[in-house]
Design an enzyme around this catalytic site. Structure first.
Site, PDB file in Angstrom:
ATOM      1  N   LYS A 109     122.638  42.762  79.904  1.00  0.00           N
ATOM      2  CA  LYS A 109     121.979  44.073  79.778  1.00  0.00           C
ATOM      3  C   LYS A 109     123.021  45.094  79.293  1.00  0.00           C
ATOM      4  O   LYS A 109     124.051  44.716  78.760  1.00  0.00           O
ATOM      5  CB  LYS A 109     121.342  44.456  81.110  1.00  0.00           C
ATOM      6  CG  LYS A 109     120.182  43.561  81.502  1.00  0.00           C
ATOM      7  CD  LYS A 109     119.012  43.743  80.559  1.00  0.00           C
ATOM      8  CE  LYS A 109     117.858  42.820  80.860  1.00  0.00           C
ATOM      9  NZ  LYS A 109     116.815  42.901  79.837  1.00  0.00           N
ATOM     10  N   ASP A 169     114.632  45.212  85.162  1.00  0.00           N
ATOM     11  CA  ASP A 169     115.468  46.413  85.152  1.00  0.00           C
ATOM     12  C   ASP A 169     115.633  47.018  86.550  1.00  0.00           C
ATOM     13  O   ASP A 169     116.484  47.883  86.771  1.00  0.00           O
ATOM     14  CB  ASP A 169     114.886  47.468  84.206  1.00  0.00           C
ATOM     15  CG  ASP A 169     114.950  47.011  82.751  1.00  0.00           C
ATOM     16  OD1 ASP A 169     115.795  46.150  82.430  1.00  0.00           O
ATOM     17  OD2 ASP A 169     114.149  47.503  81.936  1.00  0.00           O
ATOM     18  N   LYS A 188     109.821  54.190  79.045  1.00  0.00           N
ATOM     19  CA  LYS A 188     110.732  54.011  77.903  1.00  0.00           C
ATOM     20  C   LYS A 188     110.182  52.963  76.926  1.00  0.00           C
ATOM     21  O   LYS A 188     110.168  53.191  75.716  1.00  0.00           O
ATOM     22  CB  LYS A 188     112.115  53.603  78.432  1.00  0.00           C
ATOM     23  CG  LYS A 188     113.163  53.379  77.360  1.00  0.00           C
ATOM     24  CD  LYS A 188     114.559  53.553  77.914  1.00  0.00           C
ATOM     25  CE  LYS A 188     115.071  52.332  78.655  1.00  0.00           C
ATOM     26  NZ  LYS A 188     115.382  51.195  77.772  1.00  0.00           N
TER      27      LYS A 188
HETATM   28  C1  S3P Z   1     112.304  45.983  77.193  1.00  0.00           C
HETATM   29  C2  S3P Z   1     112.407  44.673  77.584  1.00  0.00           C
HETATM   30  C3  S3P Z   1     113.377  44.203  78.586  1.00  0.00           C
HETATM   31  C4  S3P Z   1     113.944  45.353  79.403  1.00  0.00           C
HETATM   32  C5  S3P Z   1     114.339  46.521  78.544  1.00  0.00           C
HETATM   33  C6  S3P Z   1     113.139  47.039  77.781  1.00  0.00           C
HETATM   34  C7  S3P Z   1     111.295  46.338  76.162  1.00  0.00           C
HETATM   35  O1  S3P Z   1     114.452  43.559  77.923  1.00  0.00           O
HETATM   36  O2  S3P Z   1     115.058  44.914  80.162  1.00  0.00           O
HETATM   37  O3  S3P Z   1     114.869  47.564  79.317  1.00  0.00           O
HETATM   38  O4  S3P Z   1     110.988  47.531  76.005  1.00  0.00           O
HETATM   39  O5  S3P Z   1     110.798  45.437  75.485  1.00  0.00           O
HETATM   40  P1  S3P Z   1     114.390  42.006  77.514  1.00  0.00           P
HETATM   41  O6  S3P Z   1     113.362  41.851  76.456  1.00  0.00           O
HETATM   42  O7  S3P Z   1     115.769  41.679  77.018  1.00  0.00           O
HETATM   43  O8  S3P Z   1     114.038  41.277  78.766  1.00  0.00           O
END
Ligand code: S3P
Length: 433
Positions: free
Chosen positions: A346, A319, A20
């Protein structure tokens, strides 16, 4: 609502969908590059489609190859080539925090005004963490309800570089600042308390941006004249693989092959924690080292023991912590997860959601302010689970249902479309006799 039944074992082979985080960035940076970026393995989930929709509204044509799922071409218009079809433009980021935060960094230096909003969950998540550094660079980002959350009004302005120490390790904050730094005058440096996922650094470097890392907690970007497209192969998402890893480890008599799983060292904490708990997981066919490494995982059921998960490893499996808590509930001994207060902000408050669900199934779990204490080894029984419309909570409890005695009911299963639309089909494919 979905009722799930326990299964005898997990067997066979699976290829999880594309990562993702990398899929979001392929659209974002492909849009800002001048020319065509070809993407394979793109994750066609609701979150990534939100990013795609934002760039469509900014004048970017993205061509989908209907005969090959996950294959598309982003017709980038260059670093100064975003032209909204109407102004001010209103963008909708859905449930995606990644879209909302990184777009804030991309939109702040543009020459137009954007209104950026998401769904109720996104609009209640903290945005001050990106507004502060972007505004310190000269940006004009305002929380429209004055609550430090989206909807945001982003009035494009010229930016200048800064050195910014982020209070939390977050790839979304870091990426927003680095994207703004592409347009800023002078250098922009981000310093993190612990290393977060580095997909932005890897991909922007490949597109020709000047990015210099100093250790793994400090990164500097220089403004770019232009970005050049590159072909991107998106590996399978280790965060999606985590549910199948846990299912195969925890269900006795299981053996599962998971193909093409991304194993970037800023994302592979789940494998390191599983190993510390006594998991039998083998990596085969490691490839992709020049950009984003990936491999096949061979997972065999294992008698797990408790562990402590804390410190710098936390951002590398943030995650996956809900499913790690489930692993702790089945493992023998105590599992402690700490330094993970981020879980509260989250898609849902995951400390509350995991504690409520696992306790309802009979686990011995205590919530802390920054994690959990789980005294493992209690048998799980089926229960009614409140998913809080959070995809990772739904998938964690779908795995828990395989191990429980009796049926488990998820109040909402449709939220898996955020990151893994075919999750239940794939789960059935490796659990049916
Ligand atoms: C992500 C960073 C993470 C993760 C999210 C995706 C990203 O969040 O939890 O699902 O793609 O940069 P945070 O930057 O808030 O830690």
């Amino acid at each position: 609502m979905l009722t799930l039944h326990p299964v005898p074992r997990v067997r066979g082979e699976i290829t999880v969908p594309g990562d993702k985080s990398i899929s979001h960035r392929a659209i974002m940076f492909g849009s800002l590059a001048k020319g065509d970026t070809h993407v394979t393995g793109f994750l066609e989930s609701a979150d990534c489609l939100s990013t795609m929709d934002c760039f469509n509204r900014l004048g970017i044509y993205i061509e989908k190859d209907w005969e090959h799922p996950g294959t598309l071409t982003v017709h980038g218009t260059g670093i100064h080539g975003l032209y909204p079809s109407y102004s001010p433009v209103a963008l909708y980021s859905g449930n995606s925090g990644t879209t909302t935060r990184i777009m804030t960094g991309i939109l702040a230096p543009q020459r137009f005004i954007t209104y950026l909003s998401g769904d109720d969950s996104v609009n209640s998540r903290p945005m001050k963490r990106v507004m502060d550094p972007i505004n310190a660079m000269g940006g004009n980002v305002v929380s429209m309800n004055d609550d430090n959350c989206a909807p945001l009004k982003i009035t494009g302005a010229p930016l200048h570089g800064i050195t910014y120490k982020t209070p939390v390790a977050s790839a979304q904050i870091k990426s927003a600042i680095l994207c703004a730094g592409l347009y800023a005058e002078g250098e922009t440096t981000v310093i993190e308390p612990a290393p977060s996922r580095d997909h932005t650094e890897r991909m922007l470097s490949a597109f020709g941006a000047s990015i210099v890392k100093d250790g793994n907690k400090r990164v500097t970007i220089r403004p770019a004249q232009q970005l050049h497209p590159v072909d991107i192969t998106v590996p399978g998402d280790i965060s999606s693989a985590a549910y199948f890893i846990a299912a195969a480890l925890l269900k006795p008599g299981s053996e599962l092959v998971i193909r093409n799983v991304g194993i970037n060292s800023t994302r592979d904490g789940i494998l390191r924690v599983a190993e510390a708990m006594g998991a039998d997981i083998k990596k085969e066919n490691i490839r992709g080292q020049e950009s984003e490494p990936y491999c096949d995982l061979i997972v065999k059921s294992s008698a797990l023991h408790g562990t402590t998960v804390e410190g710098d490893i936390i951002p590398t499996l943030i995650d996956e912590l809900p499913v790690v808590a489930l692993m702790g509930a089945i493992a023998c001994g105590t599992t402690i997860i700490r330094d993970a207060a981020e879980l509260k902000v989250k898609e849902s408050d995951r400390i509350a959601a995991v504690t409520e669900g696992l306790a309802a199934m009979g686990a011995d779990i205590t919530a802390a302010d920054d994690g959990f204490v789980i005294r493992g080894g209690k048998p799980l029984h089926g229960a009614n689970i409140h998913t809080f419309k959070d995809h990772r909570i739904a998938m964690t409890f779908a795995v828990a249902s395989l191990l429980a005695d009796g049926d488990t009911v998820l109040d909402d299963e449709t939220c898996v479309s955020i990151s893994y639309p075919d999750f239940f089909r794939d789960l059935a494919g490796v659990t049916e006799e």
